[in-house]
Design an enzyme around this catalytic site. Structure first.
Site, PDB file in Angstrom:
ATOM      1  N   VAL A  43       0.820  -1.206   0.000  1.00  0.00           N
ATOM      2  CA  VAL A  43       0.000   0.000   0.000  1.00  0.00           C
ATOM      3  C   VAL A  43       0.856   1.258   0.000  1.00  0.00           C
ATOM      4  O   VAL A  43       0.424   2.337  -0.438  1.00  0.00           O
ATOM      5  CB  VAL A  43      -0.942  -0.014   1.234  1.00  0.00           C
ATOM      6  CG1 VAL A  43      -0.140   0.131   2.526  1.00  0.00           C
ATOM      7  CG2 VAL A  43      -2.005   1.070   1.148  1.00  0.00           C
ATOM      8  N   LYS A  44       2.092   1.156   0.456  1.00  0.00           N
ATOM      9  CA  LYS A  44       2.952   2.329   0.619  1.00  0.00           C
ATOM     10  C   LYS A  44       3.366   2.959  -0.706  1.00  0.00           C
ATOM     11  O   LYS A  44       3.834   4.094  -0.734  1.00  0.00           O
ATOM     12  CB  LYS A  44       4.196   1.961   1.430  1.00  0.00           C
ATOM     13  CG  LYS A  44       3.904   1.427   2.826  1.00  0.00           C
ATOM     14  CD  LYS A  44       3.308   2.478   3.731  1.00  0.00           C
ATOM     15  CE  LYS A  44       3.215   1.990   5.165  1.00  0.00           C
ATOM     16  NZ  LYS A  44       2.700   3.012   6.079  1.00  0.00           N
ATOM     17  N   ASP A  45       3.207   2.219  -1.814  1.00  0.00           N
ATOM     18  CA  ASP A  45       3.518   2.813  -3.120  1.00  0.00           C
ATOM     19  C   ASP A  45       2.703   4.080  -3.356  1.00  0.00           C
ATOM     20  O   ASP A  45       3.166   5.039  -3.972  1.00  0.00           O
ATOM     21  CB  ASP A  45       3.206   1.823  -4.248  1.00  0.00           C
ATOM     22  CG  ASP A  45       4.144   0.634  -4.283  1.00  0.00           C
ATOM     23  OD1 ASP A  45       5.080   0.583  -3.462  1.00  0.00           O
ATOM     24  OD2 ASP A  45       3.925  -0.257  -5.129  1.00  0.00           O
TER      25      ASP A  45
END
Length: 326
Positions: A43-45
């Site tokens: 999700v950090k992308d």
């Protein structure tokens, strides 16, 4: 022809997947927002790209510059992918409790990695917070990301993750459950969902050794709540500015053992090969059963991929060493 100009254009638009076996005793529909479909497998992308683009627009990040960040691995990966495409150098500062796979992956995509001790106070000069800030003062033409306090973190989820969940559920989502670390995901998604329907309940999954749950319930930052834990990616010994406690309806705490055991159960019973925080998240959902009715649609977000935990949660010897299995 249908193609993306760069790998960065494939970020987002991840699927919702029904959880079937682990939630069979719950009265409601449980759907996983499956973030491992992002190119960096987490999700950090989303917020990594948002933070970089906002820094470019504001002039904080200049051509040929160096990106510096303290990370548990996934934000570093997202930043590294964007740095490769956009032509920046990257330095990641990571603490020594993170998996070897995460460190190896960061180096594989061109990041310089500094490893710091976990069991020190945030203000200690050896901590990964302090080390990242120091490097930003020493390296010319550098930019310290500071995902914990950078408003572009939660902004990314308000602009992308939240609207995706709303559209994918046709506005029927009633509960959003997610592990909390920097606070960007729960705050951004939660704010968006509540802007569409104030009755949506937003629940954070915390871990034992972290300050979030007690602070939310009492307003007291209790240092006695802080002690070492092995679950990666959630919990904190600080209060990041990205955690908007006002939009969070409550927290539930999950033990290290339950997080590890349920991570493995997701793989073996649902075919979902995920990271350590996914086990905590689905156990958190199960602990909240009393809050759900047959009409509810519960969305739980799974942060990252199991490939980063092969030497830990998916390793029987490691599980035995931790006392998590016979």
């Amino acid at each position: 022809m249908e193609y993306a100009d760069t790998i960065l254009e494939t970020i987002g638009h991840t699927p919702l997947v029904k959880i079937n076996k682990l939630t069979r005793d719950l009265p409601c529909l449980v759907l996983a927002k499956y973030e491992t479909f992002n190119p960096g497998n987490s999700v950090k992308d989303r917020m990594a790209l948002q933070m970089i683009e906002d820094a470019e627009q504001s002039g904080l990040l200049k051509p040929g510059g160096t990106i510096i960040e303290g990370t548990s691995g996934n934000t570093g990966m997202g930043l590294a992918l964007a740095a490769v495409v956009k032509g920046y150098k990257i330095v990641c500062v990571i603490n020594d409790k993170q998996s070897k796979e995460k460190i190896d992956i960061l180096r594989a995509v061109g990041s310089e990695v500094h490893i710091c001790p976990t069991d020190v106070a945030p203000e200690d000069p050896r901590s990964y917070y302090s080390t990242a800030r120091r490097l930003a003062t020493e390296i010319p033409n550098s930019w310290y990301v500071n995902q914990y306090d950078n408003p572009s973190n939660s902004k990314a989820h308000y602009l992308t993750t939240g609207p995706e969940i709303w559209e994918q559920t046709s506005g029927k989502v009633t509960h959003f459950v997610v592990g909390v670390g920097t606070g960007g995901t729960i705050s951004g998604v939660g704010s968006y969902l509540k802007s569409k329907n104030p009755d949506v309940k937003v629940w954070g999954v915390d871990t034992y050794g972290s300050v979030f749950k007690k602070y939310h319930e009492t307003g007291i930052f209790d240092e006695n709540e802080i002690y070492p834990y092995v679950t990666e990616g959630i919990g904190e010994d600080i209060l990041p500015k990205n955690v908007n406690f006002d939009i969070i309806d409550g927290f539930t705490k999950v033990t290290d053992k339950d997080a590890a055991v349920y991570t493995r159960r997701l793989a073996r019973e649902e075919g979902m090969f995920l990271g350590n925080s996914a086990g905590a998240a689905i156990k958190g959902v199960l602990q909240l059963t009393e809050h759900f009715t047959p009409d509810d649609v519960v969305v739980v977000l799974f942060h990252d991929h199991g490939s980063r935990y092969v030497g830990k949660v998916y390793n029987d010897d490691w599980m035995r060493e931790q006392g998590f299995m016979e």
